[in-house]
Design a protein around this motif. Structure first.
Motif, PDB file in Angstrom:
ATOM      1  N   ALA A 226       0.821  -1.209   0.000  1.00  0.00           N
ATOM      2  CA  ALA A 226       0.000   0.000   0.000  1.00  0.00           C
ATOM      3  C   ALA A 226       0.857   1.263   0.000  1.00  0.00           C
ATOM      4  CB  ALA A 226      -0.942  -0.007   1.201  1.00  0.00           C
ATOM      5  N   LEU A 227       1.926   1.281   0.783  1.00  0.00           N
ATOM      6  CA  LEU A 227       2.781   2.466   0.863  1.00  0.00           C
ATOM      7  C   LEU A 227       3.563   2.684  -0.433  1.00  0.00           C
ATOM      8  CD1 LEU A 227       4.055   2.106   4.537  1.00  0.00           C
ATOM      9  CD2 LEU A 227       2.268   3.626   3.667  1.00  0.00           C
ATOM     10  N   LYS A 228       3.960   1.594  -1.078  1.00  0.00           N
ATOM     11  CA  LYS A 228       4.624   1.737  -2.386  1.00  0.00           C
ATOM     12  C   LYS A 228       3.663   2.319  -3.420  1.00  0.00           C
ATOM     13  CE  LYS A 228       8.253  -1.797  -2.173  1.00  0.00           C
ATOM     14  NZ  LYS A 228       8.729  -3.089  -2.735  1.00  0.00           N
ATOM     15  N   ALA A 229       2.396   1.903  -3.369  1.00  0.00           N
ATOM     16  CA  ALA A 229       1.398   2.432  -4.295  1.00  0.00           C
ATOM     17  C   ALA A 229       1.171   3.921  -4.056  1.00  0.00           C
ATOM     18  CB  ALA A 229       0.091   1.657  -4.150  1.00  0.00           C
ATOM     19  N   PHE A 230       1.158   4.313  -2.781  1.00  0.00           N
ATOM     20  CA  PHE A 230       1.014   5.725  -2.422  1.00  0.00           C
ATOM     21  C   PHE A 230       2.194   6.530  -2.971  1.00  0.00           C
ATOM     22  CE2 PHE A 230       2.330   8.789   1.020  1.00  0.00           C
ATOM     23  CZ  PHE A 230       1.515   9.830   0.598  1.00  0.00           C
ATOM     24  N   ALA A 231       3.409   6.019  -2.758  1.00  0.00           N
ATOM     25  CA  ALA A 231       4.609   6.712  -3.232  1.00  0.00           C
ATOM     26  C   ALA A 231       4.608   6.839  -4.751  1.00  0.00           C
ATOM     27  CB  ALA A 231       5.860   5.975  -2.755  1.00  0.00           C
ATOM     28  N   ALA A 232       4.164   5.786  -5.442  1.00  0.00           N
ATOM     29  CA  ALA A 232       4.130   5.811  -6.899  1.00  0.00           C
ATOM     30  C   ALA A 232       3.119   6.839  -7.405  1.00  0.00           C
ATOM     31  CB  ALA A 232       3.782   4.426  -7.424  1.00  0.00           C
ATOM     32  N   ASP A 233       1.975   6.943  -6.732  1.00  0.00           N
ATOM     33  CA  ASP A 233       0.961   7.915  -7.137  1.00  0.00           C
ATOM     34  C   ASP A 233       1.451   9.345  -6.950  1.00  0.00           C
ATOM     35  OD1 ASP A 233      -0.788   6.007  -7.950  1.00  0.00           O
ATOM     36  OD2 ASP A 233      -2.201   6.199  -6.272  1.00  0.00           O
ATOM     37  N   VAL A 234       2.191   9.581  -5.869  1.00  0.00           N
ATOM     38  CA  VAL A 234       2.741  10.922  -5.649  1.00  0.00           C
ATOM     39  C   VAL A 234       3.765  11.240  -6.738  1.00  0.00           C
ATOM     40  CG1 VAL A 234       4.125  12.353  -4.099  1.00  0.00           C
ATOM     41  CG2 VAL A 234       2.301  10.920  -3.160  1.00  0.00           C
ATOM     42  N   ALA A 235       4.613  10.255  -7.056  1.00  0.00           N
ATOM     43  CA  ALA A 235       5.646  10.466  -8.067  1.00  0.00           C
ATOM     44  C   ALA A 235       5.052  10.727  -9.447  1.00  0.00           C
ATOM     45  CB  ALA A 235       6.584   9.260  -8.106  1.00  0.00           C
ATOM     46  N   SER A 236       3.952  10.066  -9.753  1.00  0.00           N
ATOM     47  CA  SER A 236       3.345  10.214 -11.075  1.00  0.00           C
ATOM     48  C   SER A 236       2.373  11.391 -11.166  1.00  0.00           C
ATOM     49  CB  SER A 236       2.605   8.927 -11.450  1.00  0.00           C
ATOM     50  OG  SER A 236       1.463   8.734 -10.607  1.00  0.00           O
ATOM     51  N   GLY A 237       2.046  11.979 -10.036  1.00  0.00           N
ATOM     52  CA  GLY A 237       1.078  13.068 -10.034  1.00  0.00           C
ATOM     53  C   GLY A 237      -0.358  12.610  -9.918  1.00  0.00           C
ATOM     54  N   SER A 238      -0.573  11.315  -9.727  1.00  0.00           N
ATOM     55  CA  SER A 238      -1.935  10.796  -9.574  1.00  0.00           C
ATOM     56  C   SER A 238      -2.547  11.179  -8.232  1.00  0.00           C
ATOM     57  CB  SER A 238      -1.934   9.273  -9.719  1.00  0.00           C
ATOM     58  OG  SER A 238      -1.476   8.893 -11.004  1.00  0.00           O
ATOM     59  N   TYR A 239      -1.694  11.481  -7.289  1.00  0.00           N
ATOM     60  CA  TYR A 239      -2.159  11.951  -5.968  1.00  0.00           C
ATOM     61  C   TYR A 239      -1.385  13.211  -5.628  1.00  0.00           C
ATOM     62  CZ  TYR A 239      -3.308  12.374  -1.093  1.00  0.00           C
ATOM     63  OH  TYR A 239      -3.760  12.869   0.094  1.00  0.00           O
ATOM     64  N   PRO A 240      -2.038  14.254  -5.132  1.00  0.00           N
ATOM     65  CA  PRO A 240      -3.477  14.293  -4.813  1.00  0.00           C
ATOM     66  C   PRO A 240      -4.327  14.670  -6.018  1.00  0.00           C
ATOM     67  CG  PRO A 240      -2.411  16.297  -4.102  1.00  0.00           C
ATOM     68  CD  PRO A 240      -1.326  15.429  -4.631  1.00  0.00           C
ATOM     69  N   GLU A 241      -5.587  14.257  -6.014  1.00  0.00           N
ATOM     70  CA  GLU A 241      -6.571  14.647  -7.011  1.00  0.00           C
ATOM     71  C   GLU A 241      -7.330  15.864  -6.484  1.00  0.00           C
ATOM     72  OE1 GLU A 241      -9.044  11.379  -8.306  1.00  0.00           O
ATOM     73  OE2 GLU A 241      -7.525   9.940  -7.608  1.00  0.00           O
ATOM     74  N   PRO A 242      -8.080  16.529  -7.353  1.00  0.00           N
ATOM     75  CA  PRO A 242      -8.872  17.686  -6.904  1.00  0.00           C
ATOM     76  C   PRO A 242      -9.770  17.386  -5.708  1.00  0.00           C
ATOM     77  CG  PRO A 242      -8.806  17.627  -9.285  1.00  0.00           C
ATOM     78  CD  PRO A 242      -8.144  16.369  -8.815  1.00  0.00           C
ATOM     79  N   LYS A 243     -10.300  16.159  -5.644  1.00  0.00           N
ATOM     80  CA  LYS A 243     -11.211  15.824  -4.536  1.00  0.00           C
ATOM     81  C   LYS A 243     -10.498  15.777  -3.184  1.00  0.00           C
ATOM     82  CE  LYS A 243     -10.738  10.787  -5.089  1.00  0.00           C
ATOM     83  NZ  LYS A 243     -11.443   9.516  -5.396  1.00  0.00           N
ATOM     84  N   HIS A 244      -9.179  15.703  -3.213  1.00  0.00           N
ATOM     85  CA  HIS A 244      -8.413  15.652  -1.971  1.00  0.00           C
ATOM     86  C   HIS A 244      -8.017  17.054  -1.488  1.00  0.00           C
ATOM     87  CE1 HIS A 244      -7.187  11.588  -3.804  1.00  0.00           C
ATOM     88  NE2 HIS A 244      -7.992  11.309  -2.785  1.00  0.00           N
ATOM     89  N   GLU A 245      -8.340  18.083  -2.266  1.00  0.00           N
ATOM     90  CA  GLU A 245      -7.848  19.424  -1.981  1.00  0.00           C
ATOM     91  C   GLU A 245      -8.958  20.341  -1.479  1.00  0.00           C
ATOM     92  OE1 GLU A 245      -4.508  19.306  -5.581  1.00  0.00           O
ATOM     93  OE2 GLU A 245      -6.334  20.522  -5.785  1.00  0.00           O
ATOM     94  N   VAL A 246      -8.530  21.397  -0.766  1.00  0.00           N
ATOM     95  CA  VAL A 246      -9.422  22.470  -0.313  1.00  0.00           C
ATOM     96  C   VAL A 246      -8.886  23.776  -0.889  1.00  0.00           C
ATOM     97  CG1 VAL A 246     -10.314  23.728   1.673  1.00  0.00           C
ATOM     98  CG2 VAL A 246     -10.013  21.246   1.811  1.00  0.00           C
ATOM     99  N   HIS A 247      -9.748  24.616  -1.456  1.00  0.00           N
ATOM    100  CA  HIS A 247      -9.319  25.874  -2.066  1.00  0.00           C
ATOM    101  C   HIS A 247     -10.067  27.064  -1.454  1.00  0.00           C
ATOM    102  CE1 HIS A 247      -6.901  24.080  -5.307  1.00  0.00           C
ATOM    103  NE2 HIS A 247      -7.804  23.093  -5.267  1.00  0.00           N
ATOM    104  N   MET A 248      -9.421  28.227  -1.491  1.00  0.00           N
ATOM    105  CA  MET A 248     -10.052  29.475  -1.060  1.00  0.00           C
ATOM    106  C   MET A 248     -10.834  30.071  -2.229  1.00  0.00           C
ATOM    107  SD  MET A 248      -6.720  31.083   0.885  1.00  0.00           S
ATOM    108  CE  MET A 248      -7.577  32.559   1.471  1.00  0.00           C
ATOM    109  N   SER A 249     -11.845  30.822  -1.894  1.00  0.00           N
ATOM    110  CA  SER A 249     -12.554  31.570  -2.942  1.00  0.00           C
ATOM    111  C   SER A 249     -11.638  32.688  -3.443  1.00  0.00           C
ATOM    112  CB  SER A 249     -13.850  32.160  -2.398  1.00  0.00           C
ATOM    113  OG  SER A 249     -13.562  33.177  -1.445  1.00  0.00           O
TER     114      SER A 249
END
Length: 263
Positions: A226-249
């Motif tokens: 699981a941790l290798k998959a997380f690291a790979a997603d960060v490296a590839s830009g797959s994580y974080p996705e927009p749904k994981h983020e909070v933005h200001m108006s």
């Protein structure tokens, strides 16, 4: 039995009831033991004592006093009361009767130890103790010394069944038997052996009913996966996705930037 067994309850049932006993390492194991009908537990007096007490409020818990911790009867009394205050019902002690008697005189229930005593194994080696007549007499004499010192219970470890039976029938102490057949008042094993968390040597008297070590290896492999998959997603830009983020108006951002420049 309703409520938590006391020394009086255990001694009153002597000769009429066999108790199950387990050395546990965590609150989860303690809770599972009680649910399985095991109400006599032992544990180390480390950080696990309080969770074990909380998880098994109806169990009789004997917590060990580290061998060599005390060097006087006064220290033994002080440390014994500390262990009781933390939730134990009895204090396991492999020290000599000199220290045990001091605690017993103050009403501290003490569990002694005869036979194969790991803390004294340099005198016997790790083997069955008491197979000859002379050695059996030495074990019996030590049991009597503990009884005279005021022990409430005594662990009898890896001695011949005949010797364990003789000790059990001739003492008011609760005999906690490990590797002694079915002769003692309790049938005592360690959870690491029963559950298979032990990755080292299994003694002859141990019985393994699960293989938690294999389950832990499998769980660890899944952690790494699981941790290798997380690291790979960060490296590839797959994580974080927009749904994981909070933005200001835009308005809030403009107000923030106008004031941030003044700091």
């Amino acid at each position: 039995m309703r409520g938590k067994p006391t020394v009086y309850d255990l001694q009153s049932a002597k000769g009429r009831r066999k108790w199950l006993q387990l050395h546990v390492d965590s609150g989860q194991e303690a809770a599972a033991a009680v649910e399985a009908g095991i109400v006599i537990l032992s544990c180390e007096p480390d950080h696990s004592l309080e969770p074990i007490r909380a998880a098994a409020p109806t169990a009789f818990v004997s917590a060990g006093m580290p061998h060599g911790l005390v060097s006087s009867p006064q220290e033994a009394i002080r440390e014994g009361f500390k262990i009781l205050k933390r939730g134990a019902d009895a204090v396991y002690c492999s020290h000599s009767p000199f220290f045990i008697e001091a605690m017993a005189r103050e009403g501290i229930p003490v569990t002694g130890h005869v036979g194969l005593v790991p803390n004294w194994a340099t005198w016997t080696n790790f083997r069955a103790v008491g197979r000859s007549a002379d050695e059996a007499l030495k074990v019996l004499r030590k049991a009597k010394d503990l009884e005279n010192a005021g022990c409430a219970c005594v662990e009898v470890e890896v001695v011949p069944v005949e010797l364990a039976d003789h000790i059990t029938r001739n003492t008011h102490m609760i005999t906690m038997g490990m590797g002694c057949g079915n002769a003692c008042d309790t049938q005592y094993l360690f959870s690491c052996d029963v559950l298979g968390t032990n990755t080292g040597h299994y003694p002859r008297h141990a019985a393994r009913y699960a293989d938690f070590a294999a389950l832990e290896r499998e769980l660890q492999a899944k952690r790494v996966e699981a941790l290798k998959a997380f690291a790979a997603d960060v490296a590839s830009g797959s994580y974080p996705e927009p749904k994981h983020e909070v933005h200001m108006s835009a308005e809030a951002l403009e107000g923030f930037l106008s004031k941030a420049d003044r700091l």
